[in-house]
Enzyme design. Sequence first.
Site, mmCIF file in Angstrom:
data_model
loop_
_atom_site.group_PDB
_atom_site.id
_atom_site.type_symbol
_atom_site.label_atom_id
_atom_site.label_comp_id
_atom_site.label_asym_id
_atom_site.label_seq_id
_atom_site.Cartn_x
_atom_site.Cartn_y
_atom_site.Cartn_z
ATOM 1 N N LYS A 15 73.918 -64.730 -10.224
ATOM 2 C CA LYS A 15 74.034 -64.398 -11.646
ATOM 3 C C LYS A 15 75.506 -64.189 -12.010
ATOM 4 C CE LYS A 15 69.473 -62.353 -11.866
ATOM 5 N NZ LYS A 15 68.634 -61.183 -11.723
ATOM 6 N N GLN A 52 67.728 -55.037 -11.483
ATOM 7 C CA GLN A 52 67.309 -56.042 -10.503
ATOM 8 C C GLN A 52 66.073 -55.558 -9.747
ATOM 9 O OE1 GLN A 52 68.902 -59.124 -10.022
ATOM 10 N NE2 GLN A 52 67.185 -59.607 -8.679
ATOM 11 N N ASP A 71 65.754 -59.520 -19.474
ATOM 12 C CA ASP A 71 64.666 -59.952 -18.586
ATOM 13 C C ASP A 71 63.314 -59.927 -19.301
ATOM 14 O OD1 ASP A 71 65.727 -60.836 -16.234
ATOM 15 O OD2 ASP A 71 65.618 -58.918 -15.187
#
Length: 276
Positions: free
Chosen positions: A48, A92, A115
Amino acid sequence: MELLNGKELAQEIRVDIKTEIKGCMIRPSLAVIQIGDDDASNVYIKNKEKACQEVGIYFRHFKYDDDTPELSIINKIKELNNDEYVNGIIVQLPIPEKYNEKRILNTIINSKDVDGLTDINTGRLVNGKKTLVPCTPLGIMTLLKKYEVELEGKNVVIIGRSKLVGRPLLSLMLNENATVTICHSKTADLAEYTKNADIIVVAAGVPKLLTGDMVKKGCVVVDVGINRVDDKLCGDVDFDSVSKKASYISPVPGGVGPMTIASLLSNVMTCYNNKK
Ligand code: NAD
């Protein structure tokens, strides 16, 4: 059979974003919170970071030991929520089990939830409202659109019901007027469903779960799986046998993986532009 070339499309998206950012007065920014030191997470976060740097998104990584009090994590998220220079926030996953994942995710302000995992954003997606969509399902939809795969009225089978892939994809496909079936680890006979499917998305994490005898001629197959077998990367689809019958198939690597990252960059830009 034609490949659904995610690598190529993702590159096009990244070039567009890079160009857009060159014209931005303030750089868009993404913050990633990591708890613990999971090997796979370390790799995903590095990827990322690389992708952000390449297009010009400012990347901030906050890594916490797995004995950090939950309140410290929550407070950091609140600080990032209020930081006008942060456009997107990711926690994460997976995080160590002792933490309350729901509480942590729901602390992220909905407008920075790149997300697409807060309860509010999940609910908006289920209800067919405009919202931030989880990156992998968004990448799959973008890939299918690029290749003009018709969804309305088609039989779509999704294998896997995770909150990151299968469930949001169910909503996205329904919103496109597809007839959608979700299969999972308790489905008695997978082939009974896949044989009638026009489009099959496999996100189970089981190497070669979908084989040629389970699909009909001309179907479109999207392979989400990322597995390591004999030190080689492979998907959930037995590419050799399925590609003999499919009209389109996404390869692993080079299919959904790059689209996921490109969608993350797109989501950061969506948050950035929504703020203007
Ligand atoms: P998960 O483990 O959370 O969920 C797996 C799902 O598959 C579950 O719903 C389970 O019921 C179902 N399943 C497992 N075995 C099955 C079987 N034999 N038959 C039918 N269903 C079965 O996984 P996830 O996070 O959704 O990821 C799935 C796969 O996709 C993994 O390989 C993961 O690495 C990969 N993945 C790839 C990307 C990408 O960007 N390419 C992104 C996310 C996940």
